[in-house]
Design an enzyme around this catalytic site. Structure first.
Site, PDB file in Angstrom:
ATOM      1  N   LYS A  86      46.376  49.717  53.963  1.00  0.00           N
ATOM      2  CA  LYS A  86      46.432  50.538  52.747  1.00  0.00           C
ATOM      3  C   LYS A  86      45.152  51.374  52.655  1.00  0.00           C
ATOM      4  O   LYS A  86      44.041  50.842  52.722  1.00  0.00           O
ATOM      5  CB  LYS A  86      46.579  49.648  51.516  1.00  0.00           C
ATOM      6  CG  LYS A  86      47.975  49.030  51.401  1.00  0.00           C
ATOM      7  CD  LYS A  86      48.070  48.097  50.231  1.00  0.00           C
ATOM      8  CE  LYS A  86      48.108  48.814  48.911  1.00  0.00           C
ATOM      9  NZ  LYS A  86      48.195  47.857  47.772  1.00  0.00           N
TER      10      LYS A  86
HETATM   11  O1  G3P Z   1      49.772  47.671  44.688  1.00  0.00           O
HETATM   12  C1  G3P Z   1      48.960  48.436  43.808  1.00  0.00           C
HETATM   13  C2  G3P Z   1      49.008  47.827  42.487  1.00  0.00           C
HETATM   14  O2  G3P Z   1      48.616  46.474  42.617  1.00  0.00           O
HETATM   15  C3  G3P Z   1      48.208  48.449  41.392  1.00  0.00           C
HETATM   16  O3  G3P Z   1      48.748  47.868  40.271  1.00  0.00           O
HETATM   17  O4  G3P Z   1      48.795  46.696  38.160  1.00  0.00           O
HETATM   18  O5  G3P Z   1      46.595  47.247  39.202  1.00  0.00           O
HETATM   19  O6  G3P Z   1      48.039  49.055  38.235  1.00  0.00           O
HETATM   20  P1  G3P Z   1      47.988  47.717  38.886  1.00  0.00           P
END
Ligand code: G3P
Length: 227
Positions: A86
């Site tokens: 990633k």
């Molecule tokens: O995979 C990316 C994701 O984990 C970001 O999510 O919940 O931190 O906005 P969040």
């Protein structure tokens, strides 16, 4: 649609994998930090749990292109070929994606907030593009439209890259993104459990059991009431 689990917690990942087919596990530095242990311990445990056939998406922490590439090679050497690196779509990130692609590494472009970032990341060689749905919603944007626009742009431009929609906080967001035709969604284990659960399903099962037991006896099933 392919289901991805956004977590580094072994028990939670396992719980979802027992319930439904999982195409991959996605992590990022924040997710790893939640486990409060050496990140490599978490990553090795995940790979051990999912085996080599399931994708593991692991994010580089380095910020400079050369360091990102070096870190990516280090990661793949340890976690195996079916590992997707990633890379956040910063300027350095775009350069890193190109370099990684030329080295034959699998890349997931992450922290995507616009359709053009997604398109250019796909031109640079990313296999997956991860738009952050809830983070867009949180700034009064429309995460679902973002996914829709990325998909239609990729289609119109003949790109083969896939949207791996990420950052979800509700079942409703997941449903709306799935309805756009998105082929890959990653969400936390607790959210996937919420997707599968409905109180009326539990209520219906309770009613069926009560009625059957009234007809036969407590604890009986069709397998134990044969005449
Ligand atoms: O995979 C990316 C994701 O984990 C970001 O999510 O919940 O931190 O906005 P969040």
């Amino acid at each position: 649609m392919k289901i991805y689990v956004d977590s580094a917690n072994i028990e939670s990942i396992k719980r979802v994998m027992d319930l439904c087919p999982v195409a991959g596990v996605t992590t990022n530095p924040t997710i790893l930090s939640r486990e409060k242990r050496n990140p490599w311990e978490s990553l090795y445990n995940i790979r051990r749990l999912i085996g080599d056939a399931i994708e593991l998406h692991t994010q580089v922490v380095s910020q400079k292109t050369e360091d990102m590439v070096e870190e990516a090679q280090f990661i793949v050497k340890r976690l195996g070929k079916n590992t997707f690196i990633k890379v956040p779509v910063s300027f350095e990130g775009f350069k890193a994606i190109r370099k990684m692609k030329s080295l034959g590494l699998n890349v997931t472009a992450t922290a995507v907030f616009t359709p053009m970032q997604a398109l250019v990341a796909s031109l640079c060689g990313a296999t997956y593009l991860a738009p952050y749905v809830n983070r867009v919603d949180m700034i009064s944007g429309d995460g679902v439209s973002l996914v829709q626009n990325i998909q239609s742009l990729l289609e119109k431009q003949g790109s083969k890259a896939e949207v791996l929609a990420a950052s979800f906080k509700s079942v409703e967001q997941i449903l709306r993104v799935a309805l756009t035709g998105a082929k890959c969604i990653t969400a936390s284990p607790s959210l996937w459990l919420e997707v599968l659960r409905h109180p009326l399903t539990d209520h219906a099962i309770q009613g069926f059991t009560t009625d059957f037991e009234k007809l036969t006896a407590p604890g009986k099933t069709l397998a134990t009431t044969v005449k």
